[in-house]
Design a protein around this motif. Structure first.
Motif, mmCIF file in Angstrom:
data_model
loop_
_atom_site.group_PDB
_atom_site.id
_atom_site.type_symbol
_atom_site.label_atom_id
_atom_site.label_comp_id
_atom_site.label_asym_id
_atom_site.label_seq_id
_atom_site.Cartn_x
_atom_site.Cartn_y
_atom_site.Cartn_z
ATOM 1 N N ILE A 101 0.981 -0.883 -0.261
ATOM 2 C CA ILE A 101 -0.128 0.131 0.375
ATOM 3 C C ILE A 101 0.681 1.406 -0.117
ATOM 4 O O ILE A 101 0.199 2.114 0.038
ATOM 5 N N GLU A 102 1.776 1.531 1.013
ATOM 6 C CA GLU A 102 2.458 2.334 1.094
ATOM 7 C C GLU A 102 3.820 3.051 -0.206
ATOM 8 O O GLU A 102 3.443 3.509 -0.305
ATOM 9 N N ASN A 103 3.259 1.775 -1.225
ATOM 10 C CA ASN A 103 4.474 1.691 -2.689
ATOM 11 C C ASN A 103 3.586 1.877 -3.161
ATOM 12 O O ASN A 103 4.268 3.486 -4.320
ATOM 13 N N LYS A 104 2.378 1.322 -3.554
ATOM 14 C CA LYS A 104 1.253 1.805 -4.280
ATOM 15 C C LYS A 104 1.023 3.448 -4.253
ATOM 16 O O LYS A 104 0.978 4.279 -4.635
ATOM 17 N N ASP A 105 1.139 4.281 -2.448
ATOM 18 C CA ASP A 105 0.521 5.237 -2.317
ATOM 19 C C ASP A 105 1.735 5.618 -3.175
ATOM 20 O O ASP A 105 1.788 7.164 -3.639
ATOM 21 N N GLU A 153 3.976 5.816 -5.279
ATOM 22 C CA GLU A 153 3.475 5.748 -6.706
ATOM 23 C C GLU A 153 1.969 7.086 -7.341
ATOM 24 O O GLU A 153 3.038 6.625 -8.129
ATOM 25 N N LYS A 154 1.381 6.512 -7.037
ATOM 26 C CA LYS A 154 0.657 7.191 -6.728
ATOM 27 C C LYS A 154 0.830 9.022 -6.654
ATOM 28 O O LYS A 154 1.042 9.513 -7.934
ATOM 29 N N GLU A 155 1.783 9.717 -5.673
ATOM 30 C CA GLU A 155 2.048 10.568 -5.592
ATOM 31 C C GLU A 155 3.417 10.762 -6.432
ATOM 32 O O GLU A 155 3.367 11.993 -7.150
ATOM 33 N N ARG A 156 3.403 10.073 -6.975
ATOM 34 C CA ARG A 156 4.973 10.371 -8.714
ATOM 35 C C ARG A 156 3.682 10.498 -9.948
ATOM 36 O O ARG A 156 4.515 11.549 -10.548
ATOM 37 N N TYR A 157 2.793 9.895 -9.668
ATOM 38 C CA TYR A 157 2.012 10.086 -11.416
ATOM 39 C C TYR A 157 1.449 11.296 -10.774
ATOM 40 O O TYR A 157 1.806 12.297 -12.235
#
Length: 194
Positions: free
Chosen positions: A96-100, A102-106
């Motif tokens: 979840i942290e990685n996805k968050d 990654e989402k922030e980067r996007y």
């Protein structure tokens, strides 16, 4: 004769119930009532007395050790299961942290691209305005002065400017060019028109 025997047996049984069993139960009830009023836990006392009797205490200890060992095994199994579940939870939290992240980067990348698009649109608008200004400058110039300048430009730039000129200005500029150059630009203008 049988009837008398049956009556005697029944009477003996009845006597036993009336004289022994009922008074014994009544006395037991009164004893429990008095003990509970006095604050004595009769069942706890019976357990302690049973523990002092050798044969009964061995049975109770053996049963307890079997129960305890079964419970310990179950506790160990449940602890292992809890640890596995906690490990799964930690892995899911990391995902979840990685996805968050990654989402922030996007999101940051999207904002940067939107800003770049806005800048390019502004620059394109400025270029269009500047080009319109250049075209209007050539349209307002005298054809004798505009023709030599157009001849010095690259063919692509010259065609681009000539394409956007009003028809009257275009005709006057082409008139002031040598016939060979005017023909070349006319041909290129017709190709662009198609």
């Amino acid at each position: 004769m049988k009837k008398q025997k049956d009556e005697k047996e029944t009477t003996f049984f009845q006597r036993f119930i009336y004289w022994v069993l009922i008074p014994l139960l009544f006395a037991l009830f009164l004893g429990l009532l008095i003990a509970s009023i006095a604050g004595v836990n009769v069942f706890q006392q019976a357990k302690e007395l049973g523990g002092k009797i050798p044969f009964i205490s061995n049975m109770a200890v053996h049963e307890n050790t079997e129960d305890i060992s079964e419970y310990k095994e179950k506790i160990i199994e449940l602890d292992a299961e809890i640890q596995n579940k906690n490990a799964e939870i930690e892995q899911l939290k990391k995902k979840i942290e990685n996805k968050d992240a990654e989402k922030e980067r996007y999101i940051v990348e999207q904002k940067r691209l939107e800003e770049t698009i806005d800048e390019l649109k502004k620059q394109q608008e400025e270029n269009k305005r500047a080009f319109k200004d250049i075209v209007s400058t050539y349209a307002s110039m005298s054809p004798k002065r505009a023709a030599p300048i157009v001849l010095e430009m690259s063919d692509d730039e010259a065609v681009k400017i000539l394409t956007n000129l009003p028809t009257e200005s275009l005709a006057k500029i082409l008139e002031n060019m040598p016939a060979e150059q005017a023909a070349k630009y006319t041909e290129k203008l017709s190709i662009n028109a198609n």
